[in-house]
Design a protein around this motif. Structure first.
Motif, PDB file in Angstrom:
ATOM      1  N   THR A 125       0.693  -1.389  -0.293  1.00 50.83           N
ATOM      2  CA  THR A 125       0.466  -0.199  -0.018  1.00 50.83           C
ATOM      3  C   THR A 125       0.643   1.115   0.041  1.00 50.83           C
ATOM      4  N   ASP A 126       2.116   0.987   0.951  1.00 46.86           N
ATOM      5  CA  ASP A 126       2.688   2.061   0.843  1.00 46.86           C
ATOM      6  C   ASP A 126       3.152   2.589  -0.153  1.00 46.86           C
ATOM      7  N   ILE A 127       3.812   1.737  -1.453  1.00 45.92           N
ATOM      8  CA  ILE A 127       4.295   1.433  -2.723  1.00 45.92           C
ATOM      9  C   ILE A 127       3.372   2.125  -3.586  1.00 45.92           C
ATOM     10  N   ARG A 128       1.906   1.017  -3.419  1.00 43.17           N
ATOM     11  CA  ARG A 128       0.704   2.247  -4.659  1.00 43.17           C
ATOM     12  C   ARG A 128       0.899   3.396  -4.326  1.00 43.17           C
ATOM     13  N   ASP A 129       1.391   3.933  -2.596  1.00 45.53           N
ATOM     14  CA  ASP A 129       1.012   5.594  -2.505  1.00 45.53           C
ATOM     15  C   ASP A 129       2.172   6.477  -3.458  1.00 45.53           C
ATOM     16  N   HIS A 130       3.624   5.766  -3.120  1.00 46.49           N
ATOM     17  CA  HIS A 130       4.055   6.471  -3.564  1.00 46.49           C
ATOM     18  C   HIS A 130       4.272   6.723  -5.490  1.00 46.49           C
ATOM     19  N   GLU A 131       3.991   5.369  -5.975  1.00 45.17           N
ATOM     20  CA  GLU A 131       3.618   5.771  -6.990  1.00 45.17           C
ATOM     21  C   GLU A 131       2.698   6.852  -8.126  1.00 45.17           C
ATOM     22  N   LEU A 132       1.379   6.446  -7.172  1.00 38.73           N
ATOM     23  CA  LEU A 132       0.470   7.547  -7.058  1.00 38.73           C
ATOM     24  C   LEU A 132       1.371   9.227  -7.696  1.00 38.73           C
ATOM     25  N   ALA A 133       1.972   9.136  -6.499  1.00 36.96           N
ATOM     26  CA  ALA A 133       2.327  10.358  -5.890  1.00 36.96           C
ATOM     27  C   ALA A 133       3.444  10.570  -7.045  1.00 36.96           C
ATOM     28  N   HIS A 134       3.859   9.892  -7.323  1.00 43.38           N
ATOM     29  CA  HIS A 134       4.763   9.963  -8.742  1.00 43.38           C
ATOM     30  C   HIS A 134       4.000  10.675  -9.736  1.00 43.38           C
ATOM     31  N   VAL A 158      14.569  16.147  -9.326  1.00 45.61           N
ATOM     32  CA  VAL A 158      13.936  15.499  -9.365  1.00 45.61           C
ATOM     33  C   VAL A 158      13.969  13.926  -9.957  1.00 45.61           C
ATOM     34  N   ALA A 159      13.931  14.005 -11.229  1.00 45.94           N
ATOM     35  CA  ALA A 159      14.349  12.415 -11.422  1.00 45.94           C
ATOM     36  C   ALA A 159      15.337  11.634 -10.439  1.00 45.94           C
ATOM     37  N   GLY A 160      16.146  12.108  -9.664  1.00 47.19           N
ATOM     38  CA  GLY A 160      17.239  11.408  -8.650  1.00 47.19           C
ATOM     39  C   GLY A 160      16.428  11.185  -7.903  1.00 47.19           C
ATOM     40  N   LYS A 161      15.479  11.722  -6.935  1.00 41.27           N
ATOM     41  CA  LYS A 161      14.720  12.224  -5.917  1.00 41.27           C
ATOM     42  C   LYS A 161      13.678  10.696  -5.923  1.00 41.27           C
ATOM     43  N   ILE A 162      13.177  10.442  -7.228  1.00 37.96           N
ATOM     44  CA  ILE A 162      12.609   9.444  -7.197  1.00 37.96           C
ATOM     45  C   ILE A 162      12.969   8.153  -7.556  1.00 37.96           C
ATOM     46  N   VAL A 163      13.938   8.440  -8.390  1.00 40.66           N
ATOM     47  CA  VAL A 163      15.187   6.769  -8.658  1.00 40.66           C
ATOM     48  C   VAL A 163      14.862   5.973  -7.143  1.00 40.66           C
ATOM     49  N   SER A 164      15.351   6.654  -6.076  1.00 41.66           N
ATOM     50  CA  SER A 164      16.190   5.954  -5.217  1.00 41.66           C
ATOM     51  C   SER A 164      14.962   5.813  -4.683  1.00 41.66           C
ATOM     52  N   PHE A 194       9.432  10.172  -2.514  1.00 38.36           N
ATOM     53  CA  PHE A 194      10.934  11.333  -2.362  1.00 38.36           C
ATOM     54  C   PHE A 194      11.676  11.608  -1.983  1.00 38.36           C
ATOM     55  N   ASP A 195      13.448  10.914  -2.007  1.00 36.84           N
ATOM     56  CA  ASP A 195      14.349  10.809  -1.324  1.00 36.84           C
ATOM     57  C   ASP A 195      15.201  12.351  -1.785  1.00 36.84           C
ATOM     58  N   GLU A 196      15.825  13.159  -0.569  1.00 35.88           N
ATOM     59  CA  GLU A 196      15.917  14.949  -0.631  1.00 35.88           C
ATOM     60  C   GLU A 196      17.729  14.157  -0.695  1.00 35.88           C
ATOM     61  N   PRO A 197      18.267  15.539  -1.694  1.00 33.88           N
ATOM     62  CA  PRO A 197      19.572  15.262  -1.580  1.00 33.88           C
ATOM     63  C   PRO A 197      20.276  16.170  -0.328  1.00 33.88           C
ATOM     64  N   LEU A 198      21.791  15.446  -0.022  1.00 33.06           N
ATOM     65  CA  LEU A 198      22.623  16.664   0.358  1.00 33.06           C
ATOM     66  C   LEU A 198      23.825  16.992  -0.279  1.00 33.06           C
ATOM     67  N   GLY A 199      24.024  18.769  -0.118  1.00 30.82           N
ATOM     68  CA  GLY A 199      25.332  19.966  -0.265  1.00 30.82           C
ATOM     69  C   GLY A 199      26.452  18.262   0.269  1.00 30.82           C
ATOM     70  N   LYS A 200      27.751  18.556  -0.691  1.00 31.70           N
ATOM     71  CA  LYS A 200      29.008  18.407  -0.089  1.00 31.70           C
ATOM     72  C   LYS A 200      29.007  18.908   1.225  1.00 31.70           C
ATOM     73  N   ASP A 201      29.205  19.891   1.293  1.00 32.14           N
ATOM     74  CA  ASP A 201      29.348  20.551   3.006  1.00 32.14           C
ATOM     75  C   ASP A 201      29.215  19.658   3.327  1.00 32.14           C
ATOM     76  N   GLN A 202      27.233  19.378   3.888  1.00 35.83           N
ATOM     77  CA  GLN A 202      26.455  19.381   4.151  1.00 35.83           C
ATOM     78  C   GLN A 202      27.023  17.547   4.333  1.00 35.83           C
ATOM     79  N   VAL A 203      27.498  16.960   3.582  1.00 31.96           N
ATOM     80  CA  VAL A 203      28.056  15.188   3.023  1.00 31.96           C
ATOM     81  C   VAL A 203      29.973  14.859   4.064  1.00 31.96           C
ATOM     82  N   LEU A 204      30.028  16.294   3.968  1.00 33.48           N
ATOM     83  CA  LEU A 204      31.725  16.224   4.485  1.00 33.48           C
ATOM     84  C   LEU A 204      31.727  16.332   5.957  1.00 33.48           C
ATOM     85  N   ALA A 205      30.589  17.431   6.657  1.00 37.37           N
ATOM     86  CA  ALA A 205      30.660  17.330   7.493  1.00 37.37           C
ATOM     87  C   ALA A 205      30.232  16.260   8.669  1.00 37.37           C
TER      88      ALA A 205
END
Lengths: 236, 276
Positions: free
Chosen positions: A102-111, A172-178, B258-269
């Motif tokens: 259900t969590d995954i469903r919510d994530h995919e629908l949010a995407h 934003v693509a990077g935020k989604i792929v992980s 959505f996973d969020e990024p961290l900046g280089k300085d934050q990571v190095l700290a």
């Protein structure tokens, strides 16, 4: 492993040549600087533009919006799949598995809804899916399909990142792929504990998959009834 | 790629291309012959080293990013290797052994890949050994190698931080598409690790944290107060100016998706806590 690594280094070198270095020194001082780069690519690689099976139907478009529509298409597919799974869970599903799916469903629908909103009037229509090959009552059938979708999603974003020209879209693509990779690992562990990143997902160099849009859409086609035209998408 | 075509195109705009190249004309003739025989995959490599000589290639920005990534991979690799070498830490005869070995192997592969890439790009890889690191993080985790749940907690923080670190560098690699793709391919592997480590912490032996998920919920969901910096900003719910809860999703789902990024300085700290 040795030779694979050699090939990676080759790729790194190649990328350096075609971008950073060529944009710098003397021969690009000539008027045709940009043109020279184009001519280089044209001379170096002969691309076959015809894409059988992906050259007619809903046009994903070109440039960054095309790539975003491509992602939107895949999120539509994943969203529809997990929506069906959660609405009609497989026989004997444990509560914790239903909660995770259900969590995954919510994530995919949010995407999906995020891309739709971001694309605005440029968004493609709703795709019609074909899940006739999936037995939603059977755990193995559902999880095997989920694994296919998640690994494919990871490879799709990994392969499309370099096609984006705008940094904020890449981010934003990077935020989604992980998040897709977190899903992929979980689904794999549900099938077989410890297979989260085995050699069918991650190669000997510790690298996850990366596929071109054409490769991805060719695999995804089996699950999508709507014809898709991907021939205007950027390829480099 | 047709290398001869490329050289001819360059010659049209830079008549002196062959003079810039080292070896010069005479050697170039043999290179033409060589080009027709050698494996296609070797050509870009040969071309790359030629251009490096001809145009003095430096890609410091990219090399900096690669060395930054290499530092993190050294930390992770040595962390897992030390854990594996510590008798009695990882429960013998359980799937945990295989999982930690898999992750350790990936981190080592990343170390080797990045070292190779840096060298091939004309840079000098940074160098660390196990003795370079303090995995207690200046005493924050004194039982990191004697208490299995603590070991997994630190592992989770490393993996989640690694994901955020690679994500934060993607924009700096746009000038080198192949490097960018390789970085993305490492990035998602770190996320797979994070997902699995989080599952390991849910198991009774790993700490029994049943509420923990494979994805990050809100800000710091690690249960480790000292790890707050590694999760700073993970509770963001706005993407490209679009409010995700406003689309009809819960705040939790909006942060998880959505996973969020961290900046280089934050990571190095964060990393500096683990480097002696």
């Amino acid at each position: 492993m040795k030779s694979l690594q050699g090939e990676k280094e080759v790729l790194l070198q190649e990328s350096g040549i075609l971008t950073a270095k060529l944009q710098r020194r003397s021969f690009l001082q000539y008027a045709g600087a940009g043109v020279a780069g184009v001519a280089l690519v044209a001379a170096g690689c002969k691309k076959d533009k015809s894409i059988p099976g992906l050259d007619t139907g809903v046009d994903l478009g070109s440039g960054d919006p095309g790539i975003l529509n491509y992602a939107y298409a895949l999120e539509q597919l994943e969203g529809a799949f997990y929506d069906a799974v959660v609405k009609s869970p497989y026989t004997g599903i444990p509560a914790n598995e239903l909660a995770l799916l259900t969590d995954i469903r919510d994530h995919e629908l949010a995407h999906r809804e995020f891309f739709k909103k971001a694309l605005g009037t440029g968004a493609i229509v709703n795709l019609t899916v074909d899940f006739s090959s999936i037995n939603f009552a059977d755990r193995t059938s559902v999880l095997t399909t989920a694994k296919t979708f998640e690994d494919l999603g990871v490879s799709a974003y990994n392969g499309a990142g370099k096609l984006l020209k705008t940094a904020k879209y890449l981010e934003v693509a990077g935020k989604i792929v992980s998040v897709e990779a977190r899903h992929a690992a979980l689904i794999r562990d549900l099938i077989s504990n410890g297979s989260f990143a085995d050699l069918t997902a991650v190669d000997a160099n510790g690298l996850d998959g990366a596929l071109t849009p054409i490769q991805v859409l060719t695999k995804a086609k089996a699950f999508i009834k709507t014809a898709i035209n991907a021939s205007n998408l950027p390829t480099s | 790629m047709n290398i001869i075509n490329i050289l001819e195109e360059i010659e049209k705009v830079d008549g002196e291309v062959y003079e810039r190249l080292n070896p010069r004309r005479a050697a170039m003739k043999s290179f033409y012959g060589f080009g027709s025989k050698v494996a296609l995959a070797a050509l870009p490599m040969a071309l790359g080293s030629m251009f490096k000589k001809a145009y003095g290639q430096t890609t410091n920005g990219v090399i900096d990013v690669l060395n930054f990534a290499l530092t993190l991979e050294y930390i992770e690799y040595n962390f897992y290797q030390t854990g594996i070498n510590t008798a009695g830490l990882i429960p013998a005869g359980t799937p945990a052994v295989g999982a930690i070995n898999t992750i350790r192997d990936h981190e080592l592969a990343h170390v080797n890949l990045l070292k190779g890439a840096i060298t091939a790009s004309g840079g000098t890889p940074v160098s660390f050994t196990a003795a370079s690191f303090d995995f207690t993080a200046k005493g924050n985790f004194p039982t990191v190698f004697s208490d299995y749940p603590t070991f997994l907690a630190v592992a989770q923080v490393f993996e989640d931080t690694g994901v955020r670190a690679y994500k934060g560098q993607a924009g700096n690699l746009m000038s080198s598409p192949s490097v960018l793709q390789t970085a993305l391919q490492i990035h998602s592997v770190e996320a797979r690790h994070a997902s699995h480590i989080r599952q390991m912490r849910k198991a009774p032996a790993g700490g029994g944290l049943t509420s923990l998920k494979p994805w990050i919920t809100g800000a710091n969901d690690s249960g480790v107060a000292a790890a707050a910096a590694s999760y700073a900003g993970e509770d963001n719910v706005t993407q490209l100016d679009i409010n995700i809860p406003g689309l009809g999703f819960s705040v939790n789902a909006s942060t998880e998706a959505f996973d969020e990024p961290l900046g280089k300085d934050q990571v190095l700290a964060i990393a500096s806590l683990f480097i002696k």
